[in-house]
Design a protein around this motif. Sequence first.
Motif, PDB file in Angstrom:
ATOM      1  N   SER A  79       0.837  -1.193   0.000  1.00 53.71           N
ATOM      2  CA  SER A  79       0.000   0.000   0.000  1.00 53.71           C
ATOM      3  C   SER A  79       0.873   1.244   0.000  1.00 53.71           C
ATOM      4  O   SER A  79       1.840   1.343   0.770  1.00 53.71           O
ATOM      5  N   SER A  80       0.534   2.190  -0.867  1.00 58.64           N
ATOM      6  CA  SER A  80       1.277   3.449  -0.921  1.00 58.64           C
ATOM      7  C   SER A  80       0.305   4.612  -0.905  1.00 58.64           C
ATOM      8  O   SER A  80      -0.588   4.709  -1.745  1.00 58.64           O
ATOM      9  N   THR A  81       0.440   5.499   0.077  1.00 54.92           N
ATOM     10  CA  THR A  81      -0.306   6.735   0.050  1.00 54.92           C
ATOM     11  C   THR A  81       0.361   7.671  -0.959  1.00 54.92           C
ATOM     12  O   THR A  81       1.187   7.229  -1.771  1.00 54.92           O
ATOM     13  N   TRP A  82       0.037   8.952  -0.928  1.00 55.02           N
ATOM     14  CA  TRP A  82       0.604   9.875  -1.910  1.00 55.02           C
ATOM     15  C   TRP A  82       1.661  10.747  -1.243  1.00 55.02           C
ATOM     16  O   TRP A  82       1.733  10.874  -0.032  1.00 55.02           O
ATOM     17  N   GLY A  83       2.514  11.334  -2.066  1.00 48.72           N
ATOM     18  CA  GLY A  83       3.535  12.231  -1.548  1.00 48.72           C
ATOM     19  C   GLY A  83       4.915  11.609  -1.542  1.00 48.72           C
ATOM     20  O   GLY A  83       5.100  10.408  -1.747  1.00 48.72           O
ATOM     21  N   ALA A 139      -2.116   9.856  -6.022  1.00 48.71           N
ATOM     22  CA  ALA A 139      -0.920   9.612  -6.838  1.00 48.71           C
ATOM     23  C   ALA A 139      -1.315   9.375  -8.291  1.00 48.71           C
ATOM     24  O   ALA A 139      -0.661   9.861  -9.222  1.00 48.71           O
ATOM     25  N   TRP A 140      -2.399   8.604  -8.499  1.00 47.49           N
ATOM     26  CA  TRP A 140      -2.885   8.358  -9.860  1.00 47.49           C
ATOM     27  C   TRP A 140      -3.263   9.669 -10.548  1.00 47.49           C
ATOM     28  O   TRP A 140      -2.875   9.917 -11.700  1.00 47.49           O
ATOM     29  N   TYR A 141      -4.029  10.500  -9.841  1.00 51.21           N
ATOM     30  CA  TYR A 141      -4.526  11.718 -10.481  1.00 51.21           C
ATOM     31  C   TYR A 141      -3.476  12.817 -10.516  1.00 51.21           C
ATOM     32  O   TYR A 141      -3.522  13.698 -11.378  1.00 51.21           O
ATOM     33  N   GLY A 149       3.058  -1.444   4.180  1.00 49.18           N
ATOM     34  CA  GLY A 149       2.379  -0.155   4.075  1.00 49.18           C
ATOM     35  C   GLY A 149       3.237   1.022   4.479  1.00 49.18           C
ATOM     36  O   GLY A 149       4.458   0.929   4.603  1.00 49.18           O
ATOM     37  N   ASP A 150       2.564   2.154   4.692  1.00 50.94           N
ATOM     38  CA  ASP A 150       3.219   3.386   5.123  1.00 50.94           C
ATOM     39  C   ASP A 150       2.267   4.105   6.074  1.00 50.94           C
ATOM     40  O   ASP A 150       1.479   3.444   6.769  1.00 50.94           O
ATOM     41  N   HIS A 151       2.290   5.445   6.095  1.00 57.70           N
ATOM     42  CA  HIS A 151       1.437   6.175   7.029  1.00 57.70           C
ATOM     43  C   HIS A 151       0.045   6.442   6.456  1.00 57.70           C
ATOM     44  O   HIS A 151      -0.713   7.239   7.014  1.00 57.70           O
ATOM     45  N   GLY A 152      -0.322   5.770   5.373  1.00 53.85           N
ATOM     46  CA  GLY A 152      -1.658   5.910   4.813  1.00 53.85           C
ATOM     47  C   GLY A 152      -2.681   5.072   5.574  1.00 53.85           C
ATOM     48  O   GLY A 152      -2.340   4.162   6.342  1.00 53.85           O
ATOM     49  N   SER A 153      -3.949   5.350   5.317  1.00 53.40           N
ATOM     50  CA  SER A 153      -5.026   4.705   6.077  1.00 53.40           C
ATOM     51  C   SER A 153      -5.112   3.203   5.819  1.00 53.40           C
ATOM     52  O   SER A 153      -5.568   2.449   6.690  1.00 53.40           O
ATOM     53  N   LEU A 154      -4.670   2.731   4.642  1.00 57.69           N
ATOM     54  CA  LEU A 154      -4.755   1.296   4.372  1.00 57.69           C
ATOM     55  C   LEU A 154      -3.930   0.481   5.364  1.00 57.69           C
ATOM     56  O   LEU A 154      -4.293  -0.640   5.703  1.00 57.69           O
ATOM     57  N   THR A 155      -2.833   1.052   5.839  1.00 61.76           N
ATOM     58  CA  THR A 155      -2.022   0.332   6.825  1.00 61.76           C
ATOM     59  C   THR A 155      -2.798   0.150   8.115  1.00 61.76           C
ATOM     60  O   THR A 155      -2.768  -0.933   8.727  1.00 61.76           O
ATOM     61  N   MET A 156      -3.511   1.181   8.535  1.00 65.18           N
ATOM     62  CA  MET A 156      -4.316   1.069   9.752  1.00 65.18           C
ATOM     63  C   MET A 156      -5.455   0.076   9.561  1.00 65.18           C
ATOM     64  O   MET A 156      -5.734  -0.746  10.447  1.00 65.18           O
TER      65      MET A 156
END
Length: 457
Positions: free
Chosen positions: A87-91, A126-128, A169-176
């Motif tokens: 899982s990857s959030t953006w940034g 990230a996609w957009y 994951g990272d600090h994105g919500s999917l990790t939680m």
Amino acid sequence: MSREPGAGAFGLTSEWLVHEGRVVPAAIVLSHDEQLRRLADGCPEAVPRAVVAGDPCLDQLRAGLSFRAAYRRALGLLPGQRLVVVSSTWGRDSVLGTPGADVLRRALAELPADEFRVLAAVHPNAWYGHGAWQIRHWLAPLTESGMLLPAPESETWKAALCAADFLIGDHGSLTMYGAALGIPCVLGAFHDSAVARDSPMDRLGRLLPRLSRAVPLLPQLLHAARTQPDDPALAVLRQSVSSAPGESARRLRRLFYTWLKLPEPAHPAATRAIPVPSPGPAAPRLPHLPAAFVTATVDEADDDAAPGGGGTVRIRRFPASAQRAQSRHLADAHLAADPDDPDPRWPRSADVLLVPAERGPLPDEVSGSSLARRFPGCGLVAVEEAGHGCTALFGDGARLHARWPARPAWASFAVAASAAYAWVRSGAVPPRPGTRARLTVRAGDHPEAGLVEFTVR
């Protein structure tokens, strides 16, 4: 004062109020009582508008666990395969944005392809932000090696979490969400300053292990699977995502209808099921077989380990294009490649050349010195046959036929070819005409074994 429909900055709202030029949320929807206490500390005047309604996404994910088998089939997982969701959030501090993290490539490179599938859940921002074409172009070498990349507008990421065996994951919500579902998690990146101090996400970042570059990936995942289910601190943290589990649909509907000044429907509010993923835009199918490094070990016949009577060959295949020169897990590996691969690195240095059925059979003169001249360094050419078997031609002119009397779901003619190559190289039985043997073939630690019958002609 006027009322207009909209959405508040703190969460879901049915409408917001405009008062003296300021936007005031009509309702601030929170998922947990802990957030209410945090709101009281930071903005006490907003507390009267706060509503603790639970987490509708988590309720949906938990309900989706009952359909885990359906989601796994739809994602193309074979029985016994394990799914790793990255899982990857953006940034810049996300899994994809962190310089040098290389997490997706590493997952493809180090996890045996017949035992694992890797899925990248990339945040829509990230996609957009970069554009769908650019994301797919950047990740094309990985999707061509078998990585799954769901479209951002789909809910495939939810189905993938329900189907997952591991999460990076990272600090994105999917990790939680993954941690809340009890999925063994490792942090591929984590931006500590991007999360509120002493928040559940901050505590998660301190509890979960960080991915180490010095240690192979698989042992790190297996360690997480052994230790995290019984971790009391993680058990407490899982309860911090929602203080109203299973109640979100009911509480949110009541809130919305209250603001609409309408009576609620008589039927109970229910969580919507996560749709079964449908085939989306897939990576282009290459006309050639992707090159793979293959590790193979041959054990002598054993009554328990080798019901076929000829020993056991254990095969692990790794996408060649995802490797780096220092890949430690490829010690004593042989290279299997398509002779028509347009990347000359692979067929020129291949130990095993794989010829699909639509391009075989090879002419009889392809043997001995002719084989060595055409494919320098090659020890075996395998031509695909029906039932995922093959005919293998060795450089000394020997010809071996391989077929699967007992064929598992992961079986392929490429696996049969590598098993034949390893068996002959082991010197267990000289490949003389008339030699016959049955070997148990295993794809690493996959629970289902296969049986291959070799006949030397």
